[in-house]
Design a protein around this motif. Structure first.
Motif, PDB file in Angstrom:
ATOM      1  N   SER A  21      65.400 -47.979 -76.610  1.00 47.26           N
ATOM      2  CA  SER A  21      64.374 -47.782 -75.585  1.00 47.26           C
ATOM      3  C   SER A  21      63.374 -48.930 -75.603  1.00 47.26           C
ATOM      4  N   TYR A  22      62.944 -49.312 -76.788  1.00 43.97           N
ATOM      5  CA  TYR A  22      61.900 -50.314 -76.911  1.00 43.97           C
ATOM      6  C   TYR A  22      62.381 -51.718 -76.547  1.00 43.97           C
ATOM      7  N   TRP A  23      63.543 -52.100 -77.065  1.00 41.49           N
ATOM      8  CA  TRP A  23      64.017 -53.478 -76.904  1.00 41.49           C
ATOM      9  C   TRP A  23      65.014 -53.655 -75.770  1.00 41.49           C
ATOM     10  N   GLN A  24      65.868 -52.663 -75.511  1.00 46.21           N
ATOM     11  CA  GLN A  24      66.926 -52.815 -74.512  1.00 46.21           C
ATOM     12  C   GLN A  24      66.553 -52.241 -73.149  1.00 46.21           C
ATOM     13  N   GLY A  25      65.561 -51.369 -73.102  1.00 39.82           N
ATOM     14  CA  GLY A  25      65.090 -50.850 -71.825  1.00 39.82           C
ATOM     15  C   GLY A  25      65.909 -49.712 -71.245  1.00 39.82           C
ATOM     16  N   TYR A  26      66.802 -49.125 -72.044  1.00 37.14           N
ATOM     17  CA  TYR A  26      67.504 -47.940 -71.543  1.00 37.14           C
ATOM     18  C   TYR A  26      67.053 -46.712 -72.315  1.00 37.14           C
ATOM     19  N   VAL A  27      67.287 -45.564 -71.747  1.00 40.82           N
ATOM     20  CA  VAL A  27      66.898 -44.304 -72.382  1.00 40.82           C
ATOM     21  C   VAL A  27      67.718 -44.153 -73.653  1.00 40.82           C
ATOM     22  N   GLY A  28      67.056 -44.174 -74.797  1.00 37.34           N
ATOM     23  CA  GLY A  28      67.740 -44.062 -76.077  1.00 37.34           C
ATOM     24  C   GLY A  28      68.069 -42.621 -76.428  1.00 37.34           C
ATOM     25  N   TYR A  29      68.899 -42.486 -77.469  1.00 39.23           N
ATOM     26  CA  TYR A  29      69.339 -41.140 -77.827  1.00 39.23           C
ATOM     27  C   TYR A  29      68.189 -40.201 -78.224  1.00 39.23           C
ATOM     28  N   PRO A  30      67.104 -40.674 -78.872  1.00 43.93           N
ATOM     29  CA  PRO A  30      66.046 -39.706 -79.191  1.00 43.93           C
ATOM     30  C   PRO A  30      65.431 -39.071 -77.939  1.00 43.93           C
ATOM     31  N   ALA A  31      65.213 -39.869 -76.906  1.00 45.65           N
ATOM     32  CA  ALA A  31      64.640 -39.323 -75.665  1.00 45.65           C
ATOM     33  C   ALA A  31      65.604 -38.338 -75.012  1.00 45.65           C
TER      34      ALA A  31
END
Length: 173
Positions: A65-75
């Protein structure tokens, strides 16, 4: 850097598998109406996730989420834990216990190879890998329809320090 209010990019399918596994492992903790935490599969990090009441505005400090700009698994896992999407328990249970960080490292973040390895293990354990993939794709469709936007930026967590061994300090004259 993503600006607050801009739309998140969609994650690779493997991140949905990871989110479903986090649910199966019980690694998601809802703190209050906005805040939640998710512990990584190897327990080395705890991610912070904030969502709006409707789930559309999301802030998360996982690396993707922080570096790649996609919704990460935690979200994704928090959205599921908050009830915005309800996968069947047999799918989350099937993905419980997967060592995601280890697998992603083993396959050098080749997501297709990671998924193939997980699906092979699912089949060997008597689960239906096609049903799991179908559910993961349904979660991805849900995310596309939700069109989540960035919330405030949360800095990523630091690795937990490795346990230090007691060292004898040599005494000298």
């Amino acid at each position: 850097m993503a600006l607050s209010g801009t739309q998140w990019k969609m994650p690779p399918l493997v991140k949905v598998y990871e989110a479903l596994g986090a649910i199966g492992d019980g690694r998601v903790r809802i703190e209050d109406g906005r805040r939640a935490t998710v512990v990584s599969s190897d327990e080395s990090k705890t991610y912070e996730v904030e969502t709006s009441a409707d789930g559309r505005e999301i802030a998360s400090n996982d690396n993707a989420s922080y570096w790649q700009g996609y919704v990460g698994y935690p979200a994704i896992a928090v959205l599921i834990a908050r009830g915005f999407y309800r996968p069947p328990a047999n799918v989350t249970d099937a993905l419980a216990g997967v060592a995601w960080k280890e697998l992603n490292g083993k396959f050098k973040n080749d997501w297709a190879r990671t998924i193939a390895e997980v699906e092979k293990a699912l089949e060997q354990a008597g689960h239906d890998p096609d049903a799991v993939r179908s559910e993961a794709e349904a979660v991805l469709s849900f995310l596309r329809e939700l069109q989540p936007v960035h919330g405030k930026r949360i800095p990523p967590p630091a690795e937990k320090p490795a346990a230090k061994s007691r060292q004898q300090t040599p005494t000298g004259n």
